[in-house]
Design an enzyme around this catalytic site. Structure first.
Site, mmCIF file in Angstrom:
data_model
loop_
_atom_site.group_PDB
_atom_site.id
_atom_site.type_symbol
_atom_site.label_atom_id
_atom_site.label_comp_id
_atom_site.label_asym_id
_atom_site.label_seq_id
_atom_site.Cartn_x
_atom_site.Cartn_y
_atom_site.Cartn_z
ATOM 1 C CB CYS A 84 -89.111 28.715 -39.427
ATOM 2 S SG CYS A 84 -89.877 28.412 -37.817
ATOM 3 C CB CYS A 142 -109.400 39.816 -40.353
ATOM 4 S SG CYS A 142 -110.616 39.192 -39.167
ATOM 5 C CB CYS A 185 -95.515 26.127 -35.494
ATOM 6 S SG CYS A 185 -96.443 27.614 -35.151
#
Length: 456
Positions: free
Chosen positions: A71, A407, A77
């Site tokens: 990527c 989570c 990012c």
């Protein structure tokens, strides 16, 4: 050690934020993008009293875990913070994170089952939220925020999203440029368009497009509808979400349908579910089916139980287990999600489930006051975990079993310790990887009453 020093470093561990850890002259140095076993030259960028931060200057000898990340913007990012290591190594690291949280934070040692890997590593996300800003040169930018900033990193074709998300993104970007639509500025609170929100029903193929705006109307909306539906006939809903608050929260409380339906449909664990922009829904549908099957197994339902589903969202967990229980009661604070849950039950002709709107702690107190005793409680809280008052109320309700889905294993470990103070024992723990290539992992914990535990 001082800023800008160049030091040799061998990476021995990975933190929960996915930074590598090594020691130089006894001081811990945290390095993003490192892998366990890497031998590095590291440039020190910040020095504090007992630790420092660095960046990789040179990989002297790479770890056997290291791979090409594939990527071009992953380091800018910051979302795929584990993309540079093999998936086997990623699962090993996540298993260790969950285990250590429960032992270190919770002081607990339940039976720990092997981590369940995600069925897919690419294109698994059924939802994306893209910030929209103007570059210093005045061009519309759509992508993701860089780590610890609100600077947009353009990335139209993220490997974690289905490719058509990027194609829709580019159509929206061209529309905004062509019609000179004003773009939101966080500092001045001026400008219209803030975010692009996309949602996909993987099993039905339906797509939702939602623009988050700092106002009530979108100029040239008819043109946008025509552009999008011509390119993607499977778009079933185009909406505006109005968010005029000076906030970092993405979605506002109100949505307006420009085209199609206020919801799209998907199928999860055999249950057809309706999803609005405000509905909670697991972003990895195939992974969620694995997760919910583990939760159902931990719940041990025989058809005789009253199941209380707290933080129920659009009702997916409770409805997926309704055929195994006598009755399901779901509780959720988001009004739209509760309406979705009720409609999901009607659509699936599930008659033994009901849902109401309240915060989880308040609903648990109300049900307890009515003398309602659930046999099994399912918890699926947000990342911050559960309020202590809720956990204490559950202890007073004295269900036979509790299943917690989380989570955030750190808050799950904290909440597990509180439940264990209120008459319960953590029996089994399983990590489930729902977010490959990122520093997030789900876990499921099962509880039973301890002998002499709380009674209702």
């Amino acid at each position: 050690m001082q800023k800008n020093d160049l030091v040799p470093l061998t990476i021995t561990d990975i933190t929960n934020e996915a930074s590598g850890v090594g020691r130089y002259e006894g001081m811990a140095v945290f390095v993003p993008g490192a892998a366990v076993g890497d031998q590095l030259e590291v440039r020190i960028v910040k020095v504090l009293k007992s630790y420092a931060y660095g960046k990789i200057e040179q990989i002297v000898r790479p770890s056997s875990d290291r791979i090409e990340d594939g990527c071009g913007v992953s380091r800018k990012c910051g979302g795929c913070s584990l993309r540079h290591i093999s998936y086997e190594a990623e699962c090993r690291i996540k298993q260790n994170w969950v285990t250590e949280h429960f032992r270190r934070i919770g002081g607990l040692d339940p039976t720990i089952l092997p981590i369940l890997p995600s069925p897919s590593l690419c294109g698994y996300r059924n939802k994306a939220q893209y910030p929209i800003r103007r570059s210093p040169e005045g061009q519309v930018q759509i992508g993701f925020f860089a780590p610890r900033s609100h600077r947009v990193v353009e990335n139209h074709f993220c490997d974690l999203q289905p490719r058509f998300f990027g194609e829709i993104l580019e159509l929206v970007q061209n529309f905004l440029e062509t019609y000179h639509i004003s773009i939101y500025d966080e500092l001045s609170h001026q400008g219209l368009v803030r975010h692009l929100f996309l949602r996909w029903g993987e099993q039905t193929g339906q797509i939702m497009v939602c623009l988050v705006i700092n106002g009530k109307d979108l100029p040239h909306a008819d043109s946008l509808i025509q552009i999008l539906t011509k390119a993607f006939p499977q778009i079933a809903s185009i909406q505006l979400n109005c968010n005029t608050a000076k906030t970092n929260v993405i979605l506002g409380p109100n949505c307006r349908v420009l085209y199609g339906s206020p919801v799209i449909l998907d199928i999860l664990c055999g249950v057809k579910v309706a999803l609005s922009p405000l509905s909670f829904y697991q972003v990895n549908r195939s992974g969620a089916e694995k997760l919910y099957r583990i939760a159902a197994d931990f719940a041990g339902l025989t058809g005789k139980e009253l199941l209380l589903d707290l933080y129920c969202g659009a009702g997916t967990i409770g409805l997926s287990m309704a055929h195994l229980a006598r009755e399901v009661i779901g509780v959720e604070i988001v009004k739209e999600a509760v309406e979705n849950a009720k409609e999901n039950a009607r659509r699936g002709k599930i008659e033994n489930a009901r849902f109401f709107c309240d915060d989880a702690a308040g609903a648990a107190r109300s049900l307890a006051a009515e003398g309602l005793r659930p046999d099994v409680v399912i918890l699926d809280p947000p990342r911050k975990g559960c309020d202590r008052s809720l956990l204490e109320t559950i202890g007073q309700m004295a269900p036979d079993r509790i299943v917690m889905i989380s989570c955030n294993s750190a808050t799950a470990a904290r909440d597990t310790a509180i439940l264990c103070q209120n008459g319960y024992q953590a029996v089994q723990l399983q990590a489930v990887d729902m977010f490959p290539r990122t520093a997030h992992v789900e876990c499921v914990v099962s509880f039973v009453q301890t002998p002499g535990g709380a009674s209702y």
